[in-house]
Structures are given as C-alpha cells and as structure tokens.
Scaffold this active site. Structure first.
Site, short mmCIF file in Angstrom:
data_model
loop_
_atom_site.label_atom_id
_atom_site.label_comp_id
_atom_site.label_asym_id
_atom_site.label_seq_id
_atom_site.Cartn_x
_atom_site.Cartn_y
_atom_site.Cartn_z
N THR A 144 0.82 -1.21 0.00
CA THR A 144 0.00 0.00 0.00
C THR A 144 0.86 1.26 0.00
O THR A 144 1.94 1.28 0.62
CB THR A 144 -0.96 0.01 1.21
OG1 THR A 144 -1.58 1.28 1.31
CG2 THR A 144 -0.25 -0.28 2.51
N TYR A 181 -3.06 -1.58 10.25
CA TYR A 181 -3.16 -2.29 8.97
C TYR A 181 -1.99 -1.91 8.05
O TYR A 181 -1.28 -2.78 7.52
CB TYR A 181 -4.50 -1.96 8.27
CG TYR A 181 -4.41 -2.09 6.78
CD1 TYR A 181 -4.36 -3.35 6.19
CD2 TYR A 181 -4.29 -0.97 5.96
CE1 TYR A 181 -4.20 -3.48 4.81
CE2 TYR A 181 -4.14 -1.08 4.60
CZ TYR A 181 -4.10 -2.33 4.02
OH TYR A 181 -3.93 -2.45 2.68
N HIS A 182 -1.78 -0.59 7.87
CA HIS A 182 -0.70 -0.15 6.98
C HIS A 182 0.67 -0.62 7.52
O HIS A 182 1.58 -0.92 6.75
CB HIS A 182 -0.72 1.37 6.83
CG HIS A 182 -1.88 1.90 6.04
ND1 HIS A 182 -3.02 2.40 6.62
CD2 HIS A 182 -2.09 2.00 4.71
CE1 HIS A 182 -3.87 2.79 5.69
NE2 HIS A 182 -3.34 2.56 4.51
N LYS A 185 1.57 -4.03 6.48
CA LYS A 185 2.07 -4.07 5.09
C LYS A 185 3.57 -3.74 5.04
O LYS A 185 4.31 -4.28 4.21
CB LYS A 185 1.28 -3.08 4.23
CG LYS A 185 -0.19 -3.45 4.06
CD LYS A 185 -0.36 -4.57 3.04
CE LYS A 185 -1.82 -4.81 2.72
NZ LYS A 185 -2.02 -5.69 1.58
N1 USQ Z 1 -11.59 9.72 4.19
C1 USQ Z 1 -12.49 10.77 4.32
N2 USQ Z 1 -13.81 10.45 4.42
C2 USQ Z 1 -14.30 9.18 4.40
C3 USQ Z 1 -13.38 8.12 4.26
C4 USQ Z 1 -12.03 8.42 4.17
O1 USQ Z 1 -12.11 11.96 4.33
O2 USQ Z 1 -15.52 9.00 4.51
C5 USQ Z 1 -10.15 10.02 4.04
C6 USQ Z 1 -9.26 9.27 5.02
O3 USQ Z 1 -9.15 9.97 6.25
C7 USQ Z 1 -7.95 9.19 4.24
C8 USQ Z 1 -8.39 9.11 2.78
O4 USQ Z 1 -9.76 9.58 2.75
O5 USQ Z 1 -7.20 10.36 4.41
C9 USQ Z 1 -8.35 7.71 2.19
O6 USQ Z 1 -9.12 6.87 3.02
P1 USQ Z 1 -9.62 5.43 2.53
O7 USQ Z 1 -10.53 4.90 3.60
O8 USQ Z 1 -10.14 5.51 1.14
O9 USQ Z 1 -8.25 4.63 2.44
P2 USQ Z 1 -7.37 3.88 3.53
O10 USQ Z 1 -8.04 3.72 4.83
O11 USQ Z 1 -6.03 4.54 3.56
O12 USQ Z 1 -7.23 2.43 2.94
C10 USQ Z 1 -7.57 2.10 1.58
C11 USQ Z 1 -7.77 0.59 1.51
C12 USQ Z 1 -6.46 -0.10 1.85
C13 USQ Z 1 -5.35 0.44 0.94
C14 USQ Z 1 -5.26 1.95 1.05
C15 USQ Z 1 -4.28 2.59 0.11
O13 USQ Z 1 -8.81 0.17 2.39
O14 USQ Z 1 -6.61 -1.50 1.71
O15 USQ Z 1 -4.12 -0.12 1.31
O16 USQ Z 1 -6.55 2.51 0.72
S1 USQ Z 1 -3.50 4.02 0.80
O17 USQ Z 1 -4.54 4.90 1.33
O18 USQ Z 1 -2.73 4.68 -0.22
O19 USQ Z 1 -2.67 3.56 1.89
#
Ligand code: USQ
Length: 385
Positions: A144, A181-182, A185
């Site tokens: 990730t 989780y991260h 990874k």
């Molecule tokens: N966010 C909002 N509002 C929401 C949901 C999320 O503002 O309703 C924000 C979060 O705070 C974050 C961003 O949007 O800053 C991305 O959140 P996300 O829930 O889309 O992503 P994340 O929890 O980081 O995890 C997801 C996948 C995970 C993958 C990751 C890639 O669930 O499996 O590894 O995206 S990354 O984000 O680049 O680490």
C-alpha cells in the site's frame, strides 16, 4: 501461465481472477471468506451480496467456457497452503489474502490482533510455501502507498539512494504508516525483502493507493459477477463511499480539513497493473516495488468532483467536514513517483464525472439497499479516555 490468487473472493481478488482468466491464463483462487464474515459480524454488509466463489466460478464458466478452480481455506493453515501450491503448481502467486481495512485494525485489541496475525501469518506462509515447493514461483503481493505515509520529501518507488558521511548505499524507502493495517504491510515488505535476499526468491510488491470503481470488462454482461461494493467506514474506500452518500442524499463525509492527499486508482487499472506485473516477473533475488496509482488528489478535490457528477444527474450533493476519526496529516506535501507500471504499458483510466456518473447510476438502481447508519465514522484512532 498458471496463476494462484490468494484472497480470490475480495473486491480485487475476484475481478483479477476473471481478468487473468479472460487473458488466457489458468487460474486457481483460494479464500476463507474472512472479509464476508467480518462484514457480517460488524453489520456492515456491502451494497449487494455477490454469489459465493463456487457459484461465481460456475457463472464465469457458463459465460466464457473458462474454468477457474476454487479452494476454500485459510492461507494461515500451513497444510492447506502447502498442498495447494504443490498440487496446482503455479508460475505466479498473487497474494491478496489479508485483512484490508485500516479502521478495522484500529477497532480494539481483538481486531488489531487478528489483523497482525492474519496478515503476517499469511505472507510468511506464502513465502515458505514458495521456498519449499518451487523457489522460481514469482510472488506478487499487494502492498500500500500508506506504507510511506506522508513524508515531507518526494516518495520514490520503493527504494532510495542515501549518501551518508561520504558513502552511498541503497535502502528501502523510509516507511511510517498511520494505522496498524498499513504497518502490517510494512512488515510484509520487510519479510519479503529478507527472504528474497536470503533465498533468492522473486517478488513484486505493489504499493497501491485507494481503489474506486464497480465495473470491469469481465462483469459488464452479468451483474452476478460484480465485485463487492462496500460503502461503510470499515471496508468502503473514500470515493466509493462518497458515491453512495451522494445517491443517498447524505452530506459527503470529508474527514477533518480534507487536504489529505493520496494516489488513487480505478479498479480496471488495478487489474491491468497486476496482469503486467505477473506477465513481466521480477528476476530471481529481486524485490521489485511499483507504486500502483495513476493520479493524486486531496479528499476535498474528490468531493468536489462527486458534487459535480451528482449535479449532472440532478442530485443535490452537499459536503460536510466531520471530526477526523484518524490520526493523519490533513495538510501536507505529497509527490509520489509512479512511472514503472506506465513503462510496462499501463494505460490509465483517470477519475472524471463520467466515471462517477456510471457508478452513481448503478448505485441508484440499488438505492433501497443503502443503510445510512454506515456513513458516519465510529472507529477512532485515539480513544476519548
Ligand atoms: N476519508 C475521508 N472520508 C471518508 C473516508 C475516508 O475523508 O468518509 C479520508 C481518510 O481519512 C484518508 C483518505 O480519505 O485520508 C483515504 O481513506 P480510505 O478509507 O479511502 O483509504 P485507507 O483507509 O487509507 O485504505 C484504503 C484501503 C487499503 C489500501 C489503502 C491505500 O482500504 O486496503 O491499502 O486505501 S492508501 O490509502 O494509499 O494507503
């Protein structure tokens, strides 16, 4: 090629299985339905319930004549995984068999413990099975972008050259994640790198950003082949959640100030990135790291685009800034390299209002299933106590 997909039931796993089967590969999928079980336990069901893996494989065979082998079992069980790898004899293993949610991993001791043991136990067993059965099997694993966090310097693709006191060396790029989780990874990457160095295995670690989307070429003709589509705070990624909120007339839940920048990718591009990685394997003794996203933007920018797409469909979409349940930077520098997959031939499908409107139209047809309880976040990174 003979390709074993671990975690073949998931949001990415099943679409990948069909995509690689359509490309002419022999596919075998394995899954223990962990994500279905957790979603049911937490009462955060997807917008529609896909058929089970055996049923999906039969539907795929009826449509295309192509066989996808199905095995139900837990990759953490050594006997199950070892005999699966030995009997199927893959050239490549795609490892998706992990607990994929950052909020889930922060939801108390039991969830954290499950995330830690599931993710590391699965990765460790995959590495060991490859070593024992056939070290030439190429491991492709989903990592990730969150492993890097949000450093105040440019993010490279996995590696960085450091000069220190007049000497130079090459290291894994510094990692500092913002959820357990991260962090698992990061530990996966370290396990892979240790065993690649020690046993000469070949591995590709795909540092993927948040994925969005519903449709892939292989599921357009039969809605029973659609992937899971979660929109809850645990398993729903941000753009998918915003699309469902827009359709439900619920204000988009931007966490905090909304300046959080991430690298995003359309589900159809995920499948191509994985195909390109598998068809162009790493060399023995190589840990190859690709940053798997196609464009970066802030949560606010994503929300603005969803508002515009909603307007085009006659929806009145509003944006709300809710208290950020996570501990993360809300305004920060972000500039991440992502050229390797483009060089291998990836043709990106970028986010625009057409893509969002197509998703909204599908969600509109399922509007009666939307559960508005699932929109506001409840899992907090820091307890109030
Ligand atoms: N966010 C909002 N509002 C929401 C949901 C999320 O503002 O309703 C924000 C979060 O705070 C974050 C961003 O949007 O800053 C991305 O959140 P996300 O829930 O889309 O992503 P994340 O929890 O980081 O995890 C997801 C996948 C995970 C993958 C990751 C890639 O669930 O499996 O590894 O995206 S990354 O984000 O680049 O680490």
């Amino acid at each position: 090629m003979r390709i074993l997909i671990l975690g073949g039931d998931g949001y990415l796993g099943w679409p990948t299985a069909m995509h690689l089967s359509a490309a002419g590969h022999d596919i075998c999928v394995a899954d223990n339905y962990l994500r279905r079980r957790l979603a049911r336990e937490l009462d955060v069901e997807p917008l529609w319930e896909p058929p089970n893996l055996h049923q999906r494989a039969r539907i795929w065979k009826d449509l295309t004549g192509k066989e996808i082998q199905v095995h139900i079992g837990d990759v953490q069980e050594w006997g199950f995984l070892h005999s699966l790898v030995r009997d199927f004899g893959p050239n490549a293993i795609i490892h998706y068999a992990e607990q994929p949610s950052a909020p889930y991993s922060m939801a108390g001791h039991q969830a954290a413990r499950l995330t830690l043991s599931n993710n590391l136990g699965a990765t460790f067993n995959v590495i060991y099975a490859v070593k024992e059965v056939d070290p030439s099997i190429h491991i492709t694993k989903i990592g990730t972008m969150g492993e890097y966090g949000t450093p105040n310097i440019d993010i490279e693709e996995g590696w960085i050259d450091i000069e220190h006191k007049g000497r130079r060396d090459r290291f894994l790029y510094p990692r500092q994640a913002s959820s357990l989780y991260h962090t698992t990874k990061i530990m996966d990457t370290d396990l892979l790198w240790f065993y690649v160095r020690t046993w000469g295995l070949r591995a590709t670690d795909l540092m993927q950003g948040p994925v969005y989307g519903i449709f892939t070429d292989e599921c357009r003709s039969d809605s029973r082949l659609l992937p899971f589509f979660n929109y809850d705070e645990i398993f729903g990624t941000v753009i998918n959640r915003f699309v469902v909120q827009a359709v439900a007339g619920f204000p988009l839940t931007v966490y905090g100030r909304g300046g959080q920048t991430r690298g995003y990718i359309n589900l159809v591009d995920t499948l191509e990135c994985v195909r390109l990685s598998v068809e162009n394997p790493a060399s023995p003794g190589e840990l190859r790291i690709f940053n798997q996203f196609t464009e970066q933007f802030t949560v606010n920018q994503a929300a603005e685009l969803v508002v515009e797409a909603g307007k085009n469909l006659g929806l009145d979409v509003r944006v709300d800034h809710v208290d950020n349940p996570r501990k993360e930077a809300e305004e920060h520098y972000y500039n991440a390299a992502h050229s390797s997959l483009l060089e291998l031939g990836l043709k990106p499908h970028l986010l625009n209002t057409d893509v969002l409107q197509e998703m909204m139209e599908k969600v509109l047809s399922e509007k009666s299933n939307i559960d508005k309880r699932l929109f506001l976040p409840t899992v907090r990174w820091e307890s109030d106590a």
